[in-house]
Scaffold this motif. Structure first.
Motif, short mmCIF file in Angstrom:
data_model
loop_
_atom_site.label_atom_id
_atom_site.label_comp_id
_atom_site.label_asym_id
_atom_site.label_seq_id
_atom_site.Cartn_x
_atom_site.Cartn_y
_atom_site.Cartn_z
N ALA A 177 0.83 -1.21 0.00
CA ALA A 177 0.00 0.00 0.00
C ALA A 177 0.87 1.25 0.00
O ALA A 177 0.56 2.23 -0.70
N GLY A 178 1.96 1.23 0.79
CA GLY A 178 2.86 2.38 0.81
C GLY A 178 3.57 2.58 -0.51
O GLY A 178 3.71 3.72 -0.98
N LEU A 179 4.01 1.50 -1.13
CA LEU A 179 4.72 1.61 -2.41
C LEU A 179 3.83 2.17 -3.50
O LEU A 179 4.28 2.91 -4.38
N GLN A 180 2.56 1.83 -3.46
CA GLN A 180 1.65 2.28 -4.52
C GLN A 180 1.25 3.74 -4.38
O GLN A 180 0.62 4.30 -5.27
N THR A 181 1.60 4.36 -3.25
CA THR A 181 1.34 5.79 -3.09
C THR A 181 2.53 6.64 -3.53
O THR A 181 2.41 7.86 -3.60
N ILE A 182 3.66 6.00 -3.82
CA ILE A 182 4.85 6.75 -4.24
C ILE A 182 4.71 7.11 -5.72
O ILE A 182 4.53 6.22 -6.56
N TRP A 202 17.41 3.29 -1.76
CA TRP A 202 17.90 3.86 -0.50
C TRP A 202 17.48 5.32 -0.32
O TRP A 202 17.13 5.73 0.79
N HIS A 203 17.49 6.09 -1.39
CA HIS A 203 17.27 7.52 -1.28
C HIS A 203 15.85 7.97 -1.64
O HIS A 203 15.48 9.11 -1.34
N ILE A 204 15.07 7.08 -2.27
CA ILE A 204 13.70 7.45 -2.63
C ILE A 204 12.68 6.55 -1.93
O ILE A 204 11.79 7.04 -1.21
N THR A 205 12.81 5.24 -2.16
CA THR A 205 11.79 4.32 -1.65
C THR A 205 11.73 4.32 -0.13
O THR A 205 10.65 4.50 0.45
N LEU A 206 12.86 4.09 0.53
CA LEU A 206 12.85 4.01 1.99
C LEU A 206 12.38 5.31 2.66
O LEU A 206 11.54 5.26 3.56
N PRO A 207 12.88 6.48 2.26
CA PRO A 207 12.37 7.72 2.90
C PRO A 207 10.87 7.93 2.71
O PRO A 207 10.19 8.38 3.63
N LEU A 208 10.36 7.59 1.52
CA LEU A 208 8.94 7.80 1.27
C LEU A 208 8.06 6.72 1.92
O LEU A 208 6.84 6.86 1.94
N GLU A 211 6.35 6.63 6.86
CA GLU A 211 5.07 6.51 7.58
C GLU A 211 4.63 5.05 7.66
O GLU A 211 4.10 4.60 8.68
N THR A 212 4.84 4.31 6.59
CA THR A 212 4.49 2.89 6.60
C THR A 212 5.36 2.12 7.58
O THR A 212 4.87 1.23 8.29
N PHE A 213 6.64 2.46 7.64
CA PHE A 213 7.53 1.78 8.57
C PHE A 213 7.10 2.00 10.02
O PHE A 213 7.26 1.10 10.86
N ILE A 214 6.57 3.18 10.33
CA ILE A 214 6.10 3.44 11.70
C ILE A 214 5.01 2.44 12.08
O ILE A 214 5.05 1.83 13.15
N ILE A 215 4.04 2.26 11.16
CA ILE A 215 2.94 1.34 11.44
C ILE A 215 3.43 -0.10 11.50
O ILE A 215 3.09 -0.86 12.41
N VAL A 216 4.26 -0.49 10.53
CA VAL A 216 4.73 -1.87 10.46
C VAL A 216 5.59 -2.21 11.67
O VAL A 216 5.44 -3.28 12.28
N PHE A 217 6.49 -1.31 12.04
CA PHE A 217 7.34 -1.55 13.21
C PHE A 217 6.51 -1.71 14.46
O PHE A 217 6.71 -2.65 15.25
N THR A 285 9.90 9.09 15.32
CA THR A 285 9.67 8.95 13.88
C THR A 285 8.64 9.95 13.36
O THR A 285 8.78 10.46 12.25
N THR A 286 7.60 10.23 14.16
CA THR A 286 6.61 11.21 13.71
C THR A 286 7.20 12.62 13.68
O THR A 286 6.86 13.42 12.79
N ARG A 287 8.08 12.93 14.60
CA ARG A 287 8.73 14.24 14.57
C ARG A 287 9.62 14.38 13.35
O ARG A 287 9.64 15.41 12.69
N ARG A 288 10.34 13.30 13.02
CA ARG A 288 11.20 13.34 11.85
C ARG A 288 10.41 13.48 10.57
O ARG A 288 10.82 14.13 9.62
N SER A 289 9.23 12.84 10.55
CA SER A 289 8.42 12.90 9.33
C SER A 289 7.84 14.28 9.08
O SER A 289 7.43 14.60 7.96
#
Length: 291
Positions: A177-182, A202-208, A211-217, A285-289
């Protein structure tokens, strides 16, 4: 003006009432019981202060094993469940023939209950007729065949593999779901600039996907901390208590040994460990985002 200020709180009130009744009040009651020695039946409780907590850390060797197993389970889940979930999401996000079918195939184990998964994998690990040992024998590795769930050295790892197969579908779907919003624009610009595939990842996919990583983690960590059903159904904490985790040992203390105080103390330790890790992580993570 007064009603306008209180209107949002009125909408939140039903959820707040449910939260207080279902979560907050029982948690306070569990904390209260953790300071007592009680068998759950006697009319009187004996106040023992912090004795239940100190006894767990200083004298209960099974609790030490359960805590270590829980930490190992959390580490393995964060590494392998999230890692394989992201890998599958990346593969199934590509334009592959039949990718919709594969998405369903990889997600299907997640919809099964833990007891069903435990029963399936217990048969697969059967020392004489199980699929795992039969495969090893068929490829000439008979010496590797063993009673996987009866050996303290392999039991926890064997159960974890079953849990990995069971739980990998959720992070996969979330990452998909996160990938399809990029949007495609950043990738096209990176390709024009000569970026390689690993650099775009590393520089596009992971940073974008932050928010998904927050939920998954958060969801993976919480599920790993409170794991119970698949372990209890496959090994019941054995052999020789080698697969006990905090939730299973809490169950044994509370319902098998009628030691409500120790069981409540274990549950509070479980809550405390989860809060100490999850709350700072989400805040950070939310502050960084939003930077």
């Amino acid at each position: 003006m007064f009603m306008r200020a209180w209107k949002p709180w009125l909408y939140l009130l039903p959820a707040l009432v449910i939260y207080l009744i279902v979560i907050f009040v029982p948690t306070l009651n569990t904390l209260y019981l953790s300071f007592f020695k009680w068998n759950g039946v006697a009319p009187d409780k004996t106040f023992v202060g912090l004795h239940n907590y100190t006894n767990l850390f200083l004298h209960d060797t099974v609790f030490g094993t359960a805590l270590k197993n829980n930490l190992l389970w959390v580490a393995g889940s964060l590494l392998f469940v999230i890692g394989f979930g992201l890998l599958l999401a990346l593969l199934l996000n590509a334009k592959l023939k039949g990718r919709i079918v594969f998405r369903g195939v990889f997600y299907f184990p997640y919809v099964l209950s833990g007891v069903i998964v435990a029963t399936m994998w217990a048969w697969m690990y059967n020392p004489t007729q199980g699929f795992v040992n039969k495969v090893l024998e068929s490829v000439g590795l008979e010496s590797w065949a063993q009673a996987w769930l009866a050996d303290p050295r392999t039991a926890l790892g064997a159960v974890f593999i079953a849990a990995l197969w069971h739980g990998i579908g959720q992070p996969m779907v979330l990452f998909l779901a996160g990938l399809q919003t990029i949007p495609a624009d950043p990738y096209e610009a990176a390709i024009i600039d000569g970026a390689k595939r690993y650099q775009t990842f590393w520089h596009i996919t992971l940073p974008l996907l932050r928010e998904t990583f927050i939920i998954v983690f958060a969801t993976t960590f919480i599920a790993a901390m409170k794991v119970y059903d698949i372990i209890y159904a496959m090994t019941a904490g054995g052999p020789a208590e080698s697969t006990q985790v905090l939730s299973s040992w809490m169950y044994y203390q509370t319902f098998k040994f009628a030691n409500i105080g120790s069981g409540s103390a274990i549950s509070m330790i479980l809550v405390l460990v989860s809060m100490v890790i999850i709350i700072p992580y989400v805040i950070f993570t939310t502050r960084r985002s939003h930077v």
